[in-house]
Design a protein around this motif. Sequence first.
Motif, PDB file in Angstrom:
ATOM      1  N   LEU A 118      -2.417  12.306   4.168  1.00  0.00           N
ATOM      2  CA  LEU A 118      -2.053  11.068   5.096  1.00  0.00           C
ATOM      3  C   LEU A 118      -3.298  10.494   5.976  1.00  0.00           C
ATOM      4  CD1 LEU A 118       1.364  12.062   6.509  1.00  0.00           C
ATOM      5  CD2 LEU A 118       1.042  10.600   4.415  1.00  0.00           C
ATOM      6  N   ILE A 119      -4.241  11.303   6.069  1.00  0.00           N
ATOM      7  CA  ILE A 119      -5.412  10.649   6.677  1.00  0.00           C
ATOM      8  C   ILE A 119      -6.532  10.328   5.558  1.00  0.00           C
ATOM      9  CG2 ILE A 119      -7.485  11.516   7.869  1.00  0.00           C
ATOM     10  CD1 ILE A 119      -5.834  13.275   9.621  1.00  0.00           C
ATOM     11  N   GLY A 120      -6.542  10.943   4.485  1.00  0.00           N
ATOM     12  CA  GLY A 120      -7.629  10.521   3.691  1.00  0.00           C
ATOM     13  C   GLY A 120      -7.255   9.321   2.899  1.00  0.00           C
ATOM     14  N   ALA A 121      -5.832   9.039   2.598  1.00  0.00           N
ATOM     15  CA  ALA A 121      -5.694   7.977   1.448  1.00  0.00           C
ATOM     16  C   ALA A 121      -5.737   6.685   2.422  1.00  0.00           C
ATOM     17  CB  ALA A 121      -4.122   7.967   1.117  1.00  0.00           C
ATOM     18  N   PRO A 122      -5.092   6.648   3.627  1.00  0.00           N
ATOM     19  CA  PRO A 122      -5.389   5.239   4.558  1.00  0.00           C
ATOM     20  C   PRO A 122      -6.908   5.087   4.472  1.00  0.00           C
ATOM     21  CG  PRO A 122      -3.660   6.609   5.452  1.00  0.00           C
ATOM     22  CD  PRO A 122      -4.251   7.398   4.405  1.00  0.00           C
ATOM     23  N   ALA A 172      -4.197   0.538   7.762  1.00  0.00           N
ATOM     24  CA  ALA A 172      -4.117   0.330   6.357  1.00  0.00           C
ATOM     25  C   ALA A 172      -3.189  -0.584   5.579  1.00  0.00           C
ATOM     26  CB  ALA A 172      -4.464   1.627   5.623  1.00  0.00           C
ATOM     27  N   THR A 173      -1.952  -0.301   6.157  1.00  0.00           N
ATOM     28  CA  THR A 173      -0.847  -1.124   5.786  1.00  0.00           C
ATOM     29  C   THR A 173      -0.633  -2.467   6.203  1.00  0.00           C
ATOM     30  OG1 THR A 173       0.571  -0.234   7.668  1.00  0.00           O
ATOM     31  CG2 THR A 173       0.412   0.877   5.299  1.00  0.00           C
ATOM     32  N   THR A 174      -1.354  -2.603   7.601  1.00  0.00           N
ATOM     33  CA  THR A 174      -1.531  -4.028   8.201  1.00  0.00           C
ATOM     34  C   THR A 174      -2.687  -4.768   7.830  1.00  0.00           C
ATOM     35  OG1 THR A 174      -2.082  -2.952  10.172  1.00  0.00           O
ATOM     36  CG2 THR A 174       0.277  -3.359   9.938  1.00  0.00           C
ATOM     37  N   ASP A 175      -3.545  -4.044   7.005  1.00  0.00           N
ATOM     38  CA  ASP A 175      -4.812  -5.024   6.844  1.00  0.00           C
ATOM     39  C   ASP A 175      -5.552  -5.296   7.902  1.00  0.00           C
ATOM     40  OD1 ASP A 175      -4.652  -4.824   4.063  1.00  0.00           O
ATOM     41  OD2 ASP A 175      -3.337  -6.599   3.719  1.00  0.00           O
ATOM     42  N   SER A 176      -5.495  -4.566   9.197  1.00  0.00           N
ATOM     43  CA  SER A 176      -6.056  -4.561  10.229  1.00  0.00           C
ATOM     44  C   SER A 176      -7.346  -4.677  10.139  1.00  0.00           C
ATOM     45  CB  SER A 176      -5.655  -3.651  11.337  1.00  0.00           C
ATOM     46  OG  SER A 176      -6.293  -3.998  12.521  1.00  0.00           O
ATOM     47  N   SER A 177      -8.438  -5.619  10.922  1.00  0.00           N
ATOM     48  CA  SER A 177      -9.698  -5.371  10.806  1.00  0.00           C
ATOM     49  C   SER A 177     -10.457  -4.485  11.862  1.00  0.00           C
ATOM     50  CB  SER A 177     -10.190  -6.757  11.169  1.00  0.00           C
ATOM     51  OG  SER A 177      -9.998  -7.361  12.460  1.00  0.00           O
ATOM     52  N   PHE A 178      -9.677  -3.307  12.394  1.00  0.00           N
ATOM     53  CA  PHE A 178     -10.152  -2.559  13.418  1.00  0.00           C
ATOM     54  C   PHE A 178     -11.290  -1.824  13.154  1.00  0.00           C
ATOM     55  CE2 PHE A 178      -9.980   1.459  15.950  1.00  0.00           C
ATOM     56  CZ  PHE A 178     -10.179   0.851  17.070  1.00  0.00           C
ATOM     57  N   PHE A 179     -11.229  -1.344  11.831  1.00  0.00           N
ATOM     58  CA  PHE A 179     -12.358  -0.506  10.985  1.00  0.00           C
ATOM     59  C   PHE A 179     -13.450  -1.624  10.439  1.00  0.00           C
ATOM     60  CE2 PHE A 179      -9.057   2.517  11.734  1.00  0.00           C
ATOM     61  CZ  PHE A 179      -9.636   3.451  12.375  1.00  0.00           C
ATOM     62  N   ASP A 180     -13.405  -2.831  10.321  1.00  0.00           N
ATOM     63  CA  ASP A 180     -14.337  -3.778   9.864  1.00  0.00           C
ATOM     64  C   ASP A 180     -15.566  -3.750  10.820  1.00  0.00           C
ATOM     65  OD1 ASP A 180     -15.526  -5.471   8.175  1.00  0.00           O
ATOM     66  OD2 ASP A 180     -14.140  -7.057   8.463  1.00  0.00           O
ATOM     67  N   LEU A 181     -16.616  -3.548  10.131  1.00  0.00           N
ATOM     68  CA  LEU A 181     -18.032  -3.685  10.782  1.00  0.00           C
ATOM     69  C   LEU A 181     -18.227  -5.109  11.350  1.00  0.00           C
ATOM     70  CD1 LEU A 181     -20.662  -2.128  11.775  1.00  0.00           C
ATOM     71  CD2 LEU A 181     -21.628  -2.606   9.516  1.00  0.00           C
ATOM     72  N   ALA A 182     -17.974  -6.064  10.481  1.00  0.00           N
ATOM     73  CA  ALA A 182     -18.251  -7.603  11.044  1.00  0.00           C
ATOM     74  C   ALA A 182     -17.322  -8.072  12.120  1.00  0.00           C
ATOM     75  CB  ALA A 182     -17.926  -8.622   9.848  1.00  0.00           C
ATOM     76  N   THR A 183     -15.998  -7.087  12.276  1.00  0.00           N
ATOM     77  CA  THR A 183     -15.367  -7.653  13.509  1.00  0.00           C
ATOM     78  C   THR A 183     -15.922  -7.065  14.604  1.00  0.00           C
ATOM     79  OG1 THR A 183     -13.420  -7.627  12.034  1.00  0.00           O
ATOM     80  CG2 THR A 183     -12.960  -7.378  14.409  1.00  0.00           C
ATOM     81  N   TRP A 184     -16.387  -5.840  14.601  1.00  0.00           N
ATOM     82  CA  TRP A 184     -17.115  -5.405  15.868  1.00  0.00           C
ATOM     83  C   TRP A 184     -18.433  -6.122  15.865  1.00  0.00           C
ATOM     84  CZ3 TRP A 184     -15.145  -1.704  18.976  1.00  0.00           C
ATOM     85  CH2 TRP A 184     -14.281  -0.814  18.442  1.00  0.00           C
ATOM     86  N   LYS A 185     -18.968  -6.245  15.213  1.00  0.00           N
ATOM     87  CA  LYS A 185     -20.151  -7.169  15.558  1.00  0.00           C
ATOM     88  C   LYS A 185     -19.935  -8.307  16.158  1.00  0.00           C
ATOM     89  CE  LYS A 185     -23.238  -5.593  11.876  1.00  0.00           C
ATOM     90  NZ  LYS A 185     -24.170  -6.011  10.653  1.00  0.00           N
ATOM     91  N   LYS A 186     -18.701  -9.081  15.770  1.00  0.00           N
ATOM     92  CA  LYS A 186     -18.464 -10.396  16.432  1.00  0.00           C
ATOM     93  C   LYS A 186     -17.823 -10.033  17.765  1.00  0.00           C
ATOM     94  CE  LYS A 186     -14.940 -14.077  15.771  1.00  0.00           C
ATOM     95  NZ  LYS A 186     -13.857 -14.542  14.948  1.00  0.00           N
ATOM     96  N   LEU A 223      -2.649   6.300  12.951  1.00  0.00           N
ATOM     97  CA  LEU A 223      -3.229   5.262  13.349  1.00  0.00           C
ATOM     98  C   LEU A 223      -4.051   4.735  11.971  1.00  0.00           C
ATOM     99  CD1 LEU A 223      -4.682   3.086  15.389  1.00  0.00           C
ATOM    100  CD2 LEU A 223      -6.541   5.035  15.602  1.00  0.00           C
ATOM    101  N   LEU A 224      -4.374   5.473  11.082  1.00  0.00           N
ATOM    102  CA  LEU A 224      -5.131   5.099  10.073  1.00  0.00           C
ATOM    103  C   LEU A 224      -3.957   4.546   9.093  1.00  0.00           C
ATOM    104  CD1 LEU A 224      -7.536   7.971   9.148  1.00  0.00           C
ATOM    105  CD2 LEU A 224      -8.168   5.750  10.319  1.00  0.00           C
ATOM    106  N   THR A 225      -2.827   5.027   8.912  1.00  0.00           N
ATOM    107  CA  THR A 225      -1.977   4.381   8.016  1.00  0.00           C
ATOM    108  C   THR A 225      -1.201   2.999   8.444  1.00  0.00           C
ATOM    109  OG1 THR A 225      -1.199   6.543   7.642  1.00  0.00           O
ATOM    110  CG2 THR A 225       0.272   4.750   7.010  1.00  0.00           C
ATOM    111  N   TRP A 226      -1.375   2.816   9.909  1.00  0.00           N
ATOM    112  CA  TRP A 226      -0.899   1.709  10.302  1.00  0.00           C
ATOM    113  C   TRP A 226      -1.985   0.435  10.012  1.00  0.00           C
ATOM    114  CZ3 TRP A 226      -3.053  -0.852  14.707  1.00  0.00           C
ATOM    115  CH2 TRP A 226      -2.102  -2.363  15.143  1.00  0.00           C
ATOM    116  N   LEU A 253       0.712  -1.224  -0.024  1.00  0.00           N
ATOM    117  CA  LEU A 253       0.119  -0.131  -0.029  1.00  0.00           C
ATOM    118  C   LEU A 253       0.886   1.316   0.049  1.00  0.00           C
ATOM    119  CD1 LEU A 253      -2.871   1.298   0.118  1.00  0.00           C
ATOM    120  CD2 LEU A 253      -2.678   1.179   2.449  1.00  0.00           C
ATOM    121  N   VAL A 254       2.114   1.186   0.689  1.00  0.00           N
ATOM    122  CA  VAL A 254       2.979   2.317   0.696  1.00  0.00           C
ATOM    123  C   VAL A 254       3.407   2.732  -0.671  1.00  0.00           C
ATOM    124  CG1 VAL A 254       4.947   3.293   1.735  1.00  0.00           C
ATOM    125  CG2 VAL A 254       3.644   1.906   3.137  1.00  0.00           C
ATOM    126  N   ARG A 255       3.647   1.854  -1.607  1.00  0.00           N
ATOM    127  CA  ARG A 255       4.170   1.775  -2.971  1.00  0.00           C
ATOM    128  C   ARG A 255       3.020   2.432  -3.644  1.00  0.00           C
ATOM    129  NH1 ARG A 255       5.350   3.748  -6.856  1.00  0.00           N
ATOM    130  NH2 ARG A 255       6.653   2.707  -8.413  1.00  0.00           N
TER     131      ARG A 255
END
Length: 490
Positions: free
Chosen positions: A379-383, A446-460, A441-444, A96-98
Amino acid sequence: MKKLDKLILKSFLGPLLLTFAIAVFVLLMQFVWKYIDDLVGKGLEFGVIAQLLLYASATFVPMALPIAVLFASIMTMGNFGEKYELIAIKAGGISLVRVMAPMTIVAFLLVGVAFYFSNNVLPVAMFKYRTTLYDIQRKKPAVSIRPSEYYNEIDGYVIRVNGKDNDGRTLRDIIIYDHTQGINRTNIIVADHGYMQSTPDDQYLIFTLFNGYTYSELADGEYYESRPLTSIGFDEQQMTFDISSFGFSKSNDDFFTGHYQVLNVSQLRTRVGELEAQLNGRYSDLEALMRSRMKAYEVANSHVGDSTSFVDVKAWLENNTDFTRQQVIDQARQFTYNLQSDVDICISEISSEKEFINRHYIELMRKFTLSVACLLLFLIGAPFGSIVRKGGLGMPLVASVVFFVMYYVIGMISEKSVRESATGPIGMWISTFVFIPIGALLTWQATTDSSFFDLATWKKWLKIPTRSQSPVSQDAPPAEEAVPPSEEEK
């Protein structure tokens, strides 16, 4: 990679330019709505109005550019994510950085462009904008005398006509109230008809009146009670009105020279140094004033005693008459009141000067903060766009407005704190310091494919059932139990 970089830049620059133009246009319409009363009805030339709008548009660039970068970055990465292009790129081994590298280079270039514009172009545009707007506001509305209306735009005169021919010059049943000689002498000119015309240089308006009377009433001095009235008839009479203030004239450019909004970085730093030196001199003047007042009071009350201790003064007061004691107390009270009044005036002047210095600091820091905002909001909008994976206009527009309003509100709060000396000039960077952790935080994420902002993860995590795992309703009838077959059925 070159084709991919071209695709990313093409997808990014299009929304960037479009959003920038829209943001400038919206801010310009807000300006027009605010000053519509100063622009309409004054007979301004199109070139003057166009010049004012051009200068006003230039002053909106530092605010429009960051929001354009924010919206374009969210929209670009959101479109890539929504169309699964971002997944395909990552599957090809490209991080994603590239992917963000071409847009990051553009963002860095915009930081330099924004600073150059704020430091070199904006002061000139702001100077021209303020002088042109001031000249327009001084200009009076064009001469427009309408039938059955009182016209009072010409200083010292009120004009009323009951009829006006189609040629726009011939007037019928004319009444002119002349107040140029003061309230104690009223002149009224009444004419059957006449016509008006202006001189070639538009400096004077000439009325030629026919078949009328001039009534003059004097109510001053010895004539205050009697109020003699004089009536003079005429067949033809000319009146000349000065309308030089109705024309558009440019003011002296030195009027706005030195204002903090028309200075660049080096000029602001020089000006701040001069103002701080003046402020230090004001502190010295206040100290000298208090010392001189105290010395004067000591000389005036030297008869109390050489010693200044409380015990000696108390003894001196006890050994004197009530009149003497009251006289000394009154003198002390008056001295305290005068000293407090002088100190309050000095403190008010010092506070005003400090606020004026802080405004210079605010303008100096704004040239850097608005430039850095282009990179920070990118750096906020792209991630964020790569996380939500929503393109189009809806989601990017809402997200960009929310982020920019947060940035703007925090900036206004920090600017007020700097202006009121609650914080130092570094307070102008509060919004930047607040948004740096959010961007990191958003960049981290996005680059690590974290599910922190995934709605399904929060539901789980919150144990919210999905549609496929919805529990059986309590109102549903129970399933029938299986009955083993009888011997006959077997």
